[in-house]
Motif scaffolding. Structure first.
Motif, short mmCIF file in Angstrom:
data_model
loop_
_atom_site.label_atom_id
_atom_site.label_comp_id
_atom_site.label_asym_id
_atom_site.label_seq_id
_atom_site.Cartn_x
_atom_site.Cartn_y
_atom_site.Cartn_z
N ALA A 132 -27.86 41.08 85.58
CA ALA A 132 -26.45 41.01 85.18
C ALA A 132 -26.29 40.12 83.95
CB ALA A 132 -25.62 40.47 86.33
N GLU A 133 -27.02 39.00 83.90
CA GLU A 133 -26.91 38.10 82.75
C GLU A 133 -27.47 38.76 81.49
OE1 GLU A 133 -27.04 33.77 85.04
OE2 GLU A 133 -28.93 34.68 84.34
N ALA A 136 -24.93 41.29 80.33
CA ALA A 136 -23.73 40.66 79.76
C ALA A 136 -23.78 40.61 78.24
CB ALA A 136 -23.58 39.25 80.32
N GLN A 137 -25.00 40.68 77.66
CA GLN A 137 -25.16 40.63 76.20
C GLN A 137 -25.26 42.02 75.58
OE1 GLN A 137 -24.81 37.65 74.84
NE2 GLN A 137 -24.61 36.93 76.96
N LEU A 148 -23.51 47.53 85.97
CA LEU A 148 -22.97 46.34 86.62
C LEU A 148 -22.21 46.70 87.90
CD1 LEU A 148 -21.79 44.22 83.56
CD2 LEU A 148 -23.49 43.55 85.26
N ALA A 176 -21.46 36.46 84.76
CA ALA A 176 -22.08 37.45 83.86
C ALA A 176 -21.18 38.68 83.74
CB ALA A 176 -23.46 37.85 84.38
N ARG A 177 -20.64 39.15 84.85
CA ARG A 177 -19.74 40.31 84.81
C ARG A 177 -18.49 40.00 84.00
NH1 ARG A 177 -18.04 41.28 90.39
NH2 ARG A 177 -17.07 43.18 89.59
N SER A 178 -17.95 38.80 84.20
CA SER A 178 -16.74 38.42 83.46
C SER A 178 -17.01 38.32 81.96
CB SER A 178 -16.22 37.07 83.98
OG SER A 178 -15.86 37.17 85.34
N ALA A 179 -18.19 37.77 81.60
CA ALA A 179 -18.55 37.64 80.18
C ALA A 179 -18.67 39.02 79.54
CB ALA A 179 -19.86 36.87 80.03
N PHE A 180 -19.31 39.96 80.25
CA PHE A 180 -19.44 41.31 79.73
C PHE A 180 -18.06 41.96 79.56
CE2 PHE A 180 -19.66 45.90 80.49
CZ PHE A 180 -20.49 46.28 79.46
N SER A 181 -17.21 41.82 80.58
CA SER A 181 -15.87 42.42 80.50
C SER A 181 -15.07 41.84 79.34
CB SER A 181 -15.12 42.18 81.82
OG SER A 181 -15.78 42.82 82.90
N ARG A 183 -16.32 40.54 76.51
CA ARG A 183 -16.87 41.05 75.25
C ARG A 183 -16.47 42.51 75.03
NH1 ARG A 183 -21.93 41.79 75.41
NH2 ARG A 183 -22.17 41.94 73.16
#
Length: 409
Positions: A132-133, A136-137, A148, A176-181, A183
């Motif tokens: 997931a991390e 996220a990128q 995810l 990680a999910r929040s960071a991807f969302s 971005r």
């Protein structure tokens, strides 16, 4: 008094059971014979045997929990310890001790199994967090988003760990999910802004394209349409609905212009093809003037042909050099005839030619006299030198005489 190998009844009706520690009172029997008393307590013993046997089978063949199994063992052991049955109570105790060991072994096995499952679950969740991390990128928005969501479903299917470990891993996973969302949201917000800017640019391009669709300035307008197309490609894509509508309008405006230009060019090509046919006929007529026999008449005829030529108009570009070259060849022939006539009739040129010829003739005659004199004197070296000089002067004289002939001799 009545007795058997495991118990007896005395004269007072008291029932005893024999154990390794001695006789133990089982109870009192007053309702019947001593044999009936022993039979009664022996049946109670058989009942314990049956219950212990059933518990043994449950422990071995079912998923009875260790806690429930231990409760059942304790209950049976209490009955055995209270000596309310006649029979081999030590044997029942040993069977209960064996059951305790079996239950404890299964408890350890389950504890080890839970530990293994917990370790596997921890590793699985750590792997989910790591993936997931990494996701996220990612900028593969659709694929990463779907993956995810799949990881969340996988997470839900895994056992929980201890609260602290599970909460820590879930926090990393959720972050990680929040960071991807975040971005992805920023990316699509930027994309929406770019598409809106592209829509505005293309609206202007469409407006200009539509304004040019009726132009008859074929070359400049076609060039401008090429510029507009380059700007269209550089503008990027607008929103899907707007993009399709704008493109249809833009292409439609171009189609109107280029269709009109195509019709005009088709008419022009037909006209120029006819012009080419007429000019080829004039070129053929002009070529009959060569070789020139009457310069004045040939010049007048060529001038008349050329006037008709100029009145005809353009011919196809690829045919132009050939047909014009034919006319130029006739024109050069006429010019050469004029130059030849002029040289022939020009008195000054004739006088210069006669003078040059006379000078060269005198020089040749003088050189011959000098050569004869040198040879008479026996000076052959001087004679040979003068002879070479004579060759050069004689060649010049020959050329001058030839030129003089052009003036009529």
């Amino acid at each position: 008094m009545s007795s058997d190998p495991w118990g007896r009844v005395d004269e007072t009706g008291t029932v005893y059971v024999r154990t390794a520690e001695g006789e133990k009172v089982v109870g009192s029997w007053q309702a019947g014979t001593p044999e009936e008393a022993l039979a009664y307590f022996e049946r109670k013993y058989e009942g314990l045997v049956v219950e212990i046997g059933l518990l043994e089978r449950r422990v071995k063949t079912t998923d009875l929990s260790a806690k429930d199994a231990q409760t059942a063992i304790d209950h049976l052991r209490q009955q055995v310890d209270e000596h309310h049955a006649v029979g081999d109570l030590e044997a029942l105790g040993r069977r209960l001790d064996a059951l305790v060991e079996t239950v404890e072994k299964r408890r350890e096995e389950r504890r080890a199994q839970r530990a293994r499952q917990s370790d596997e679950a921890r590793k699985a969740k750590e792997a989910l967090v790591a993936e997931a991390e990494e996701l996220a990128q990612s900028e593969q928005w659709r694929a990463a988003g779907e993956r995810l969501r799949g990881l969340v479903d996988t997470w839900k299917g895994l056992p929980r760990l201890d609260r602290k470990s599970d909460d820590e891993l879930w926090h990393r996973f959720s972050h990680a999910r929040s960071a991807f969302s975040k971005r992805r949201k920023a990316h699509f917000a930027s994309l929406d802004a770019q598409r809106e800017e592209a829509r505005q640019v293309k609206e202007r391009l469409v407006a200009e394209a539509e304004s040019l669709s009726g132009s008859t300035e074929w070359g400049p307008t076609a060039a401008r349409y090429r510029d507009l197309m380059a700007q269209w490609k550089a503008a990027g894509r607008a929103q899907r609905e707007a993009e399709d509508d704008l493109w249809n309008r833009f292409r439609g405006a171009q189609d109107v212009f280029f269709a009109a230009r195509g019709e005009a060019f088709a008419e022009r090509d037909a006209e120029q093809t006819e012009n080419l046919k007429l000019k080829e006929e004039l070129a053929e007529e002009a070529e009959k003037l060569v070789p020139v026999t009457d310069l004045k008449a040939a010049r007048a005829a060529f001038r008349a042909i050329n006037e008709r030529w100029e009145a005809i108009g353009h011919v196809p570009r690829d045919a132009r050099p050939k047909v014009e070259g034919r006319m130029h060849a006739v024109e050069r022939a006429l010019q050469e005839s004029e130059e030849s006539e002029w040289r022939r009739t020009n008195p000054e040129a004739r006088a210069r030619a006669e003078g040059l010829t006379g000078q060269l003739q005198a020089a040749v005659d003088k050189l011959r006299e000098q050569i004869d004199a040198a040879r008479s004197a026996g000076n052959n070296a001087k004679a040979d030198k003068l002879a070479k000089e004579l060759e050069g002067r004689q060649a010049l004289l020959d050329q001058a005489l030839k030129g003089l002939e052009e003036f009529g001799g």
